[in-house]
Write a protein that holds these residues in place. Structure first.
Motif, short mmCIF file in Angstrom:
data_model
loop_
_atom_site.label_atom_id
_atom_site.label_comp_id
_atom_site.label_asym_id
_atom_site.label_seq_id
_atom_site.Cartn_x
_atom_site.Cartn_y
_atom_site.Cartn_z
N ILE A 106 0.85 -0.99 0.02
CA ILE A 106 -0.08 -0.20 -0.01
C ILE A 106 0.89 1.30 -0.07
O ILE A 106 0.63 2.15 -0.76
N PHE A 107 1.96 1.12 0.74
CA PHE A 107 2.79 2.44 0.91
C PHE A 107 3.37 2.60 -0.34
O PHE A 107 3.65 4.02 -1.12
N ASN A 108 4.02 1.72 -1.27
CA ASN A 108 4.87 1.84 -2.29
C ASN A 108 3.61 2.29 -3.52
O ASN A 108 4.02 3.11 -4.38
N PHE A 109 2.50 1.76 -3.41
CA PHE A 109 1.41 2.15 -4.38
C PHE A 109 1.15 3.66 -4.35
O PHE A 109 1.04 4.31 -5.16
N CYS A 110 0.77 4.00 -2.98
CA CYS A 110 0.71 5.32 -2.97
C CYS A 110 1.78 6.30 -3.52
O CYS A 110 1.58 7.51 -3.81
#
Length: 401
Positions: A106-110
């Motif tokens: 999720i962190f990398n996606f955002c």
């Protein structure tokens, strides 16, 4: 010595409230206090034996070196097959990435898609990290309040009203942490109709509790009801919850190749590859006998029935049934008001309420404000029935004043 100013980035976020209250409870326990921890979202079951055996064999076989950043090919293939088997979703291995837990995905996606000024729509109650990850990415969280009256689920009209020219991303989580709410096929269809009219909005779906079903109902991802959204949707999942593998730290995501590649670039400059041994274990989990999940689900259903019934028998609390995950999310607004009026609480907040339960009765819960829902609190029933019975007895005693 003067302190050097920290970055603006870190000043925008706060420590995870779940981890903070768990740490406080652990400190009390180390001091000899009798503490029942209901804060952490972690199954109390051991990782299934065949998964541990796969990890042991990986060590013995010398699979202890760096792997490709996005994950070993065999695990990525297992993820592709899982999506086809469980979700009727077709992906290639180039559309899949393995991360150090679902949170990193999720962190990398955002970080890969958000820019300053972008808005991220987040239905509340929400998992504690969504808003902070948006802030780290220089975006603005737009919180949509979805109270107990609407079963903690966002409506299509709420979504439509929240969309602006700056909206870049919608985060969906079903089954939900902290409420256990699950969007039905019809509810997802209504949200999809709105999203189809706004082609510049990305969708992130966090399905980490997919297999933790408390009711006999089918699980649907928004792509199951609207395949038209696939070119702008990233599906996030992992092995932590369904296979009791929280400490192994393996999550994964599937989506458009260009977004997955951007996430891989970010990961290459942060953690690099997830742990090689854990990847082999995750492959065994996804590809092996899925009946290992059933004993956990049976226990969670029994515990869920008990805690909901017990909460609703306590004056000042109201708790609706969950449909997935292993959390209960009682409405404590009347109880908080009562304790405040009796001057037992110094502040009329769920944070003061949670501190009172921990200090008075040694029960650790997470205040609802951590999830964007003031006046509620979350407990995890991923613990023994014995612990739950004692905890509910203590909570009832604390509120019977």
């Amino acid at each position: 010595m003067s302190l050097i100013k920290l970055s603006d980035c870190v000043s925008r976020i706060k420590e995870s409230p779940t981890l903070a209250i768990t740490a406080k409870a652990a400190r009390y326990k180390s001091e000899g206090k009798d503490i029942i921890g209901l804060a952490a979202g972690e199954p109390d079951f051991d990782t299934p034996q065949h998964i541990k055996n796969a990890a042991k064999k990986a060590i013995d076989d010398g699979l202890t070196k760096y792997t490709p950043v996005a994950g070993i090919p065999s695990l990525k293939k297992a993820i592709v097959e899982k999506f086809k088997r469980d979700n009727n979703l077709e992906y290639t291995t180039n559309e899949v990435i393995v991360g150090v837990g679902g949170k990193q995905c999720i962190f990398n996606f955002c970080l890969a898609v958000l820019n300053p000024g972008d808005e991220v729509i987040i239905p509340a109650p929400y998992w504690v990290s969504y808003a902070d990850i948006a802030l780290v990415s220089n975006a603005k969280p737009i919180i949509i309040e979805c109270g107990i009256e609407q079963h903690f689920k966002m409506t299509a009209s709420q979504l439509e009203k929240a969309i602006t020219p700056k909206t870049k991303l919608l985060m969906l989580n079903s089954p939900s942490n902290p409420t256990g709410a699950v969007y039905t096929k019809e509810e997802l269809e209504s949200l999809a109709k709105v999203l189809v009219q706004h082609p510049n909005i990305l969708i992130g779906t966090d399905d980490i509790y997919e297999h933790v079903k408390l009711k006999d109902q089918s699980f649907y991802n928004i792509l199951n009801v609207c395949s038209e959204l696939k070119d702008r949707c990233v599906v996030i999942n992992g092995v932590s919850k369904a296979y009791s593998m929280t400490g192994w730290r393996i999550g994964y995501a599937a989506g458009p190749t260009y977004i997955i590649k951007a996430m891989e670039i970010l990961q290459s400059q942060s953690t690099s590859n997830p742990t090689s041994i854990s990847q082999v274990a995750a492959e065994a989990a996804l590809s092996g006998d899925q009946t290992c999940i059933k004993p956990m689900i049976k226990a969670f259903r029994e515990r869920h029935t008990f805690v909901v019934k017990s909460f609703n028998e306590i004056p000042g609390l109201s708790c609706i049934e969950a449909e997935g995950a292993f959390y209960a999310f009682p409405d404590a607004r009347k109880a908080i008001e009562n304790l405040f009026n009796k001057k037992i609480l110094k502040e009329k907040t769920d944070l003061a309420f949670a501190d009172y339960l921990l200090d008075k009765e040694g029960v650790a819960v997470v205040p609802g404000s951590a999830f964007g829902a003031e006046g509620y609190f979350r407990i995890s029933f991923a613990t023994s029935m014995e612990n739950l019975q004692e905890a509910l007895k203590r909570i009832k005693r604390a509120l019977s004043v």
